[in-house]
Structure formats: C-alpha cells, structure tokens
Design a protein around this motif. Structure first.
Motif, short mmCIF file in Angstrom:
data_model
loop_
_atom_site.label_atom_id
_atom_site.label_comp_id
_atom_site.label_asym_id
_atom_site.label_seq_id
_atom_site.Cartn_x
_atom_site.Cartn_y
_atom_site.Cartn_z
N LEU A 124 0.98 -1.47 -0.01
CA LEU A 124 -0.26 0.37 0.11
C LEU A 124 0.85 1.31 -0.24
O LEU A 124 0.12 2.12 -1.33
N ARG A 125 2.22 1.32 0.77
CA ARG A 125 2.93 2.24 0.76
C ARG A 125 3.66 2.36 -0.19
O ARG A 125 3.72 3.58 -0.92
N ALA A 126 3.98 2.04 -1.16
CA ALA A 126 4.42 1.74 -2.14
C ALA A 126 3.70 1.96 -3.81
O ALA A 126 4.47 3.32 -3.94
N ILE A 127 2.42 1.10 -3.92
CA ILE A 127 1.71 2.39 -4.29
C ILE A 127 1.15 3.81 -4.64
O ILE A 127 0.80 4.03 -5.12
N GLY A 128 1.02 3.39 -3.17
CA GLY A 128 0.95 5.69 -3.14
C GLY A 128 1.92 5.67 -3.08
O GLY A 128 1.09 6.91 -3.68
N ILE A 129 3.02 5.70 -3.11
CA ILE A 129 3.70 6.57 -3.35
C ILE A 129 3.52 7.23 -5.24
O ILE A 129 3.89 7.71 -5.46
N TYR A 130 3.65 5.68 -5.80
CA TYR A 130 4.08 6.04 -6.97
C TYR A 130 2.68 6.48 -6.67
O TYR A 130 2.66 7.41 -8.47
N GLU A 131 1.56 6.66 -6.79
CA GLU A 131 -0.48 6.79 -7.72
C GLU A 131 0.75 8.34 -7.04
O GLU A 131 -0.23 9.67 -7.81
N GLY A 132 0.39 9.02 -6.21
CA GLY A 132 0.71 10.11 -5.61
C GLY A 132 1.64 10.77 -6.39
O GLY A 132 1.06 12.06 -7.16
N ILE A 133 3.49 10.77 -7.00
CA ILE A 133 3.92 10.94 -7.45
C ILE A 133 3.10 11.20 -9.43
O ILE A 133 3.60 12.33 -9.88
N SER A 134 2.81 9.69 -9.64
CA SER A 134 1.16 10.07 -11.19
C SER A 134 0.68 11.24 -11.11
O SER A 134 0.58 12.51 -11.94
N PHE A 135 -0.20 11.27 -9.68
CA PHE A 135 -1.37 12.65 -9.66
C PHE A 135 -0.59 14.14 -9.88
O PHE A 135 -0.98 14.78 -10.11
N LEU A 136 0.75 14.57 -9.48
CA LEU A 136 1.11 15.49 -9.43
C LEU A 136 2.22 16.09 -10.20
O LEU A 136 1.16 16.99 -11.55
N VAL A 137 2.21 14.69 -11.23
CA VAL A 137 2.68 14.85 -12.77
C VAL A 137 1.41 15.21 -13.59
O VAL A 137 1.47 16.04 -14.32
N LEU A 138 0.36 14.50 -13.04
CA LEU A 138 -0.86 14.81 -13.89
C LEU A 138 -0.92 16.07 -13.56
O LEU A 138 -1.32 17.22 -14.92
N LEU A 139 -1.08 17.22 -12.44
CA LEU A 139 -1.65 17.84 -11.87
C LEU A 139 -0.25 19.30 -12.52
O LEU A 139 -1.31 20.26 -13.01
N ILE A 140 0.57 18.89 -12.31
CA ILE A 140 1.48 20.36 -11.87
C ILE A 140 1.57 20.51 -13.84
O ILE A 140 2.35 21.32 -14.27
#
Length: 97
Positions: free
Chosen positions: A9-25
């Motif tokens: 969960l932690r690892a996937i959460g980090i990757y998901e969070g990075i992808s979300f920020l790349v998408l937004l920013i």
C-alpha cells in the motif's frame, strides 16, 4: 517494502501520488496552456491504473489488518488530495506498520 500488505500500500501510494502530481503540475498545464493534450492521455491512463492498484492494495490491507471504516476512508481521502498519499505513507511509517 512489497513483502507485506502495508508495504505494498505504501509503495503503490507513493507511485500513485507522484503520478497525480505529474498529472496536475505538468500534464494539465501542457494541455490547457500549450495545446498539447497527449501527456494527459498517457499520464492520466497510468494514474488511473495506479489508482485502481491503490484501491486493491487498500482492500487487502483492510482485510489483512482489520482496519476500521475511518482508516479506510482516510486512506481513500488521501488518494484524492495532492500530497495525501505522502502524508499517509509518513503516518504508516511512524506507526511502525
């Protein structure tokens, strides 16, 4: 890190969070200010896959560790907020899981 349900969960959460920020920013400004929509298509697809994996990992953690509804809702909320999965990761790491 991938050996336990919480670690996954932690690892996937980090990757998901990075992808979300790349998408937004990065991707969204390119689409709307540079008229270049392709990054949104591909990064959005990657983010969607990671989001589904995050929800599956959350379901596994919920089942394996008997999380209550408040922890589950907190983890879902974390996935919807920018930087939320990073905060969740820090809390999980701090709690020793």
């Amino acid at each position: 890190m991938f050996k336990t349900p919480i670690g996954r969960l932690r690892a996937i959460g980090i990757y998901e969070g990075i992808s979300f920020l790349v998408l937004l920013i990065i991707a969204m400004p390119l689409k709307y200010y540079a008229d270049f929509p392709q990054p949104v298509k591909y990064i959005g697809m990657l983010h969607g896959i990671l989001f589904i994996l995050y929800l599956l990992a959350l379901a596994h953690v919920t089942w394996a560790h008997r999380w209550n509804i408040f922890k589950v809702l907190g983890a879902i909320l974390a996935s919807l907020l920018p930087f939320g999965t990073f905060v969740l990761d820090a809390r999980l790491r701090r709690s020793g899981r």
